[in-house]
Each structure stands twice: as C-alpha cells, then as structure tokens.
Scaffold this motif. Structure first.
Motif, mmCIF file in Angstrom:
data_model
loop_
_atom_site.group_PDB
_atom_site.id
_atom_site.type_symbol
_atom_site.label_atom_id
_atom_site.label_comp_id
_atom_site.label_asym_id
_atom_site.label_seq_id
_atom_site.Cartn_x
_atom_site.Cartn_y
_atom_site.Cartn_z
ATOM 1 N N ASN A 172 56.302 34.751 55.062
ATOM 2 C CA ASN A 172 55.081 34.794 55.810
ATOM 3 C C ASN A 172 54.568 33.614 55.432
ATOM 4 N N LEU A 173 54.190 32.977 56.552
ATOM 5 C CA LEU A 173 53.540 31.579 56.353
ATOM 6 C C LEU A 173 52.231 31.389 55.886
ATOM 7 N N ASP A 174 51.552 32.834 55.774
ATOM 8 C CA ASP A 174 50.310 32.621 55.113
ATOM 9 C C ASP A 174 50.293 33.302 53.718
ATOM 10 N N LEU A 175 50.446 32.314 52.606
ATOM 11 C CA LEU A 175 50.467 32.930 51.219
ATOM 12 C C LEU A 175 49.120 32.542 50.677
ATOM 13 N N PRO A 176 49.034 33.134 49.148
ATOM 14 C CA PRO A 176 48.008 32.590 48.546
ATOM 15 C C PRO A 176 47.923 31.421 48.001
ATOM 16 N N ASP A 177 49.025 30.706 48.012
ATOM 17 C CA ASP A 177 49.642 29.361 47.419
ATOM 18 C C ASP A 177 49.980 28.230 48.409
ATOM 19 N N SER A 178 49.871 28.714 49.716
ATOM 20 C CA SER A 178 50.439 27.902 50.765
ATOM 21 C C SER A 178 50.054 28.529 52.005
ATOM 22 N N GLN A 179 49.667 27.519 52.955
ATOM 23 C CA GLN A 179 49.259 28.081 54.310
ATOM 24 C C GLN A 179 50.017 27.435 55.401
#
Length: 181
Positions: A58-65
């Motif tokens: 998933n490209l949208d993570l809490p620690d990376s977008q």
C-alpha cells in the motif's frame, strides 16, 4: 507446488484481513504464506531479516506516502518484486507505479483471490526475467569491452593482464591468474 512467501505492507487491518482471506479462499493458492506489517519501516526490517518472493504494498502508510514508499523499498531491495495495492484507479497511478519500478498494480475492491494470485505469480516471473536480462546485458557489455581491448593491444602481456583482470571482475573475484604452458 512451490511455497510463496509474501510480505504485505498495509496499514488498514480490514484490508489486510480481506486480502489474506481472498488468497486463502482460492483453490489454486497453493502454499502462500503472508506476513503482514502496518508500517514501511517494519516492512523494511522484515525484508532485511527474511526472504520474500514478493511484496504487496500500500503506498499510503502512516510513515510514508505515495511513490516515495515504493522508492524506499526499491532502493534497498532492488531484486524484490513489488505489487502495489491501490485504493482507487484514478489518474495515471498505474503508469507512475510501473515506471517507478513496481511489477504491477492492483486496485482494492476490484479484484478477488485469483486476480491477486495470478498477478503475484506474474510479478515474480517478470522480475526474474528483468534480472536475467540485466545480467545478460552486463555480460554482453563486458564481451564488447573485451573485444575492443583485444583489438587495441599490440603486445600479448598487457592483453593477457587485461583479460585476467576483466574475468576476475566479472566473476566477483579479488584477483585472478593465467598460466601459459
């Protein structure tokens, strides 16, 4: 049937459970083992610690977008196939993802277990082919450079020295030798 170990990097527990259930409902799933983590940093640690056949990301993570998420994995683990799991199919996300190095992209809610299994297997094969092609390109480049060096040398000793050095470098050896009888 071979066992396939996947790393799922997904911050939404419901999406992670759904994906796992979709894969395990398929009779053709064989032996898929899925490790789920919810942060990119945890995923990077997992990739460093264990061997995975592919990553579902998933490209949208809490620690990376965004594409930076993909770029971070690709830069540290360039031989690992990556399939991006996107929430929406809008815009040029598919082209951007594959241009950034992912083998494929799947859109959540528009796929089932057979789609996931098929895509992961193709991504693994595509990555193997890509790595083999890169290796062959390096071999052909070395052969071309060697032929240029052979044609440029006028005496045998420097030519043999250059050939031995190149052969050692290609094989990843610190040194080599050639003995003539």
């Amino acid at each position: 049937m071979e066992s396939i170990s996947l790393l799922l990097i997904e911050d939404n527990p419901a999406d992670a459970r759904w994906l796992q259930s979709q894969i395990h409902q398929e009779p053709s799933s064989g032996e898929f083992y899925i490790t789920w983590v919810n942060l990119l940093q945890t995923g990077l640690q997992q990739l460093a610690a264990a061997s995975y056949a592919a990553v579902l990301l998933n490209l949208d993570l809490p620690d990376s977008q965004g594409l930076d998420t993909l770029t971070q994995i690709r830069s540290r683990f360039p031989t690992c196939p990556i399939v991006v799991m996107a929430a929406e199919s809008g815009g040029e996300i598919g082209a951007q993802v594959t241009q950034s190095g992912a083998q494929d992209i799947l859109f959540k809610g528009k796929i089932d277990g057979s789609d996931i299994i098929h895509t992961v297997r193709q991504a693994i094969e595509r990555k193997r082919f890509e790595l083999d092609l890169e290796r062959r390109a390096r071999e052909m480049e070395a052969l071309y450079e060697t032929s240029l060096e052979i044609n440029a040398q006028v005496s045998l000793a420097p030519l043999l020295q250059a050939l031995v050095e190149r052969a050692a470098r290609l094989m990843g050896l610190p040194m080599g030798g050639l003995y003539l009888l």
